[in-house]
Write an enzyme that holds these catalytic residues in place. Sequence first.
Site, PDB file in Angstrom:
ATOM      1  N   ARG A  37     -14.278 -21.139 -12.315  1.00 24.21           N
ATOM      2  CA  ARG A  37     -14.050 -22.518 -12.766  1.00 24.21           C
ATOM      3  C   ARG A  37     -13.787 -23.461 -11.593  1.00 24.21           C
ATOM      4  NH1 ARG A  37     -10.492 -21.582 -18.269  1.00 24.21           N
ATOM      5  NH2 ARG A  37     -12.278 -21.554 -19.667  1.00 24.21           N
ATOM      6  N   LYS A 201      -8.056 -12.116 -31.810  1.00 21.42           N
ATOM      7  CA  LYS A 201      -7.730 -12.523 -33.175  1.00 21.42           C
ATOM      8  C   LYS A 201      -8.861 -13.206 -33.928  1.00 21.42           C
ATOM      9  CE  LYS A 201      -2.841 -13.214 -32.332  1.00 21.42           C
ATOM     10  NZ  LYS A 201      -1.851 -14.228 -32.040  1.00 21.42           N
ATOM     11  N   GLY A 354     -13.292 -17.457 -20.946  1.00 17.76           N
ATOM     12  CA  GLY A 354     -12.694 -16.970 -19.707  1.00 17.76           C
ATOM     13  C   GLY A 354     -12.656 -15.458 -19.626  1.00 17.76           C
ATOM     14  N   GLY A 377     -13.954 -21.657 -26.203  1.00 16.48           N
ATOM     15  CA  GLY A 377     -13.772 -22.444 -27.433  1.00 16.48           C
ATOM     16  C   GLY A 377     -14.734 -23.616 -27.468  1.00 16.48           C
TER      17      GLY A 377
HETATM   18  P1  AMP Z   1      -9.286 -13.872 -27.014  1.00 15.57           P
HETATM   19  O1  AMP Z   1      -8.417 -14.704 -26.124  1.00 15.57           O
HETATM   20  O2  AMP Z   1      -9.020 -14.046 -28.469  1.00 15.57           O
HETATM   21  O3  AMP Z   1     -10.757 -13.959 -26.658  1.00 15.57           O
HETATM   22  O4  AMP Z   1      -8.862 -12.381 -26.735  1.00 15.57           O
HETATM   23  C1  AMP Z   1      -9.006 -11.726 -25.511  1.00 15.57           C
HETATM   24  C2  AMP Z   1      -8.021 -10.611 -25.473  1.00 15.57           C
HETATM   25  O5  AMP Z   1      -8.244  -9.746 -26.568  1.00 15.57           O
HETATM   26  C3  AMP Z   1      -8.098  -9.751 -24.233  1.00 15.57           C
HETATM   27  O6  AMP Z   1      -6.959  -9.980 -23.455  1.00 15.57           O
HETATM   28  C4  AMP Z   1      -8.119  -8.326 -24.790  1.00 15.57           C
HETATM   29  O7  AMP Z   1      -7.200  -7.474 -24.136  1.00 15.57           O
HETATM   30  C5  AMP Z   1      -7.686  -8.513 -26.225  1.00 15.57           C
HETATM   31  N1  AMP Z   1      -8.188  -7.449 -27.110  1.00 15.57           N
HETATM   32  C6  AMP Z   1      -9.449  -7.041 -27.250  1.00 15.57           C
HETATM   33  N2  AMP Z   1      -9.527  -6.014 -28.110  1.00 15.57           N
HETATM   34  C7  AMP Z   1      -8.290  -5.752 -28.539  1.00 15.57           C
HETATM   35  C8  AMP Z   1      -7.733  -4.803 -29.447  1.00 15.57           C
HETATM   36  N3  AMP Z   1      -8.496  -3.899 -30.070  1.00 15.57           N
HETATM   37  N4  AMP Z   1      -6.397  -4.842 -29.654  1.00 15.57           N
HETATM   38  C9  AMP Z   1      -5.640  -5.750 -29.012  1.00 15.57           C
HETATM   39  N5  AMP Z   1      -6.104  -6.683 -28.161  1.00 15.57           N
HETATM   40  C10 AMP Z   1      -7.422  -6.674 -27.925  1.00 15.57           C
END
Ligand code: AMP
Length: 400
Positions: A37, A201, A354, A377
Amino acid sequence: MELLNIKNLDLAGKKVFIRCDFNVPMDEFGNISDDRRIRSALATINYCIDQDCAVILASHSGRPDGKVIEKYSLAPVAKRLQQLLKRDVILAKDVVGEDAISKAKALKETEILLLENLRYEPGETENELELSEKLASMAEFYVNDAFGVSHRAHSSVEGITHLFDEEHKAAGFLLQKEIQFFGKLIQQPVRPFAAIVGGSKVSGKLEALVNLLPKVDKVLIGGGMAFTFLKQMGYNIGASLVEDDLLQDAQHIMDEARRLGVKFYLPVDVVAAERFAEDSVSKLVSAQEIPDNWMGLDIGPATVRLYREVLNDVQTVLWNGPMGVYEMEKFARGSNKIAHFVADSYATTVVGGGDTADLVQRIGLDEEMTFISTGGGASLELLEGKILPGVLPLIKKEEA
Ligand code: AMP
């Protein structure tokens, strides 16, 4: 859609305020682990320096929630910028306090000032007019080059744009490039078009998922968000990440996919662990046989094989969100294997966000992708067909 072009501004010898997105991943020691970035902003900064401007840079970093918290300081960014630009970068002690205002006032041609983390100011995320006015008072021109945050109506992104007329504001080169790329992608994606969506999530990507469905042919789910869907399908997901309040939404997404004829794929096996830790005991299990109290932290080999098969005939791939906890080597295999497959394909491959950009870069595949977006996003919202609040005021008048 044509954006106000930085090249049309009469910048020579003036002060210019550039909103950047320097929200870069850092390790526990405060080292920047991916400076994409920062590097992406250099074209605009250098252009302004070449125009003999005094350059004021501003960015947020993390979520200090309106408080001054040392670990969110932009000091490491100032240091990296200095190395990359091969010029001094002055770091202000605050955002719009005495120090920043006086340093901005004293700033001379070709000098660079970086304000402290914009989110130290509570007004930033509230799009507070007073903050926009203070920021705007520092310069004669406003340039937005912060694609990653342009989907947020914040003081330095949206509010501030109303304080400059068309001759005094524009999109920077990075923002232009991202908007142009996604504009083309959304207008005529070469089909089949698949979206790989992962990350922690469902909540963060719920709306995006719903809105993406009419645009894509296939959706492949991974990461923590998969478990809310799997639970809704009646599987025991043990202690995996889940959002119980979104089970109905998950059902709605699956129903919509069926109605629209979009192929919707969920993991068929996972790497399950007893604890959320690198040294935890782990094993491969089918998605229907996750033991009680164990948590799924990565997609398994059968899912990788299935997803490869599904991606075989695809001509456009959009990937947003890791397939597992890629930060821990033990749970990074699923993401890595998908990354290699996507990188090797002849499809147009677009990586957004990211974390996904970080994981692709960690394994040295960033050059193999067609496009790596600096905004997760923001890119999803663009694909939904939305006009981002930070971009709208920068569209040429006759078209807005
Ligand atoms: P996001 O910011 O929603 O794109 O999420 C990214 C994060 O999701 C990363 O830091 C990953 O470590 C986490 N992640 C991916 N898969 C899992 C999982 N099965 N359980 C918990 N965290 C996860």
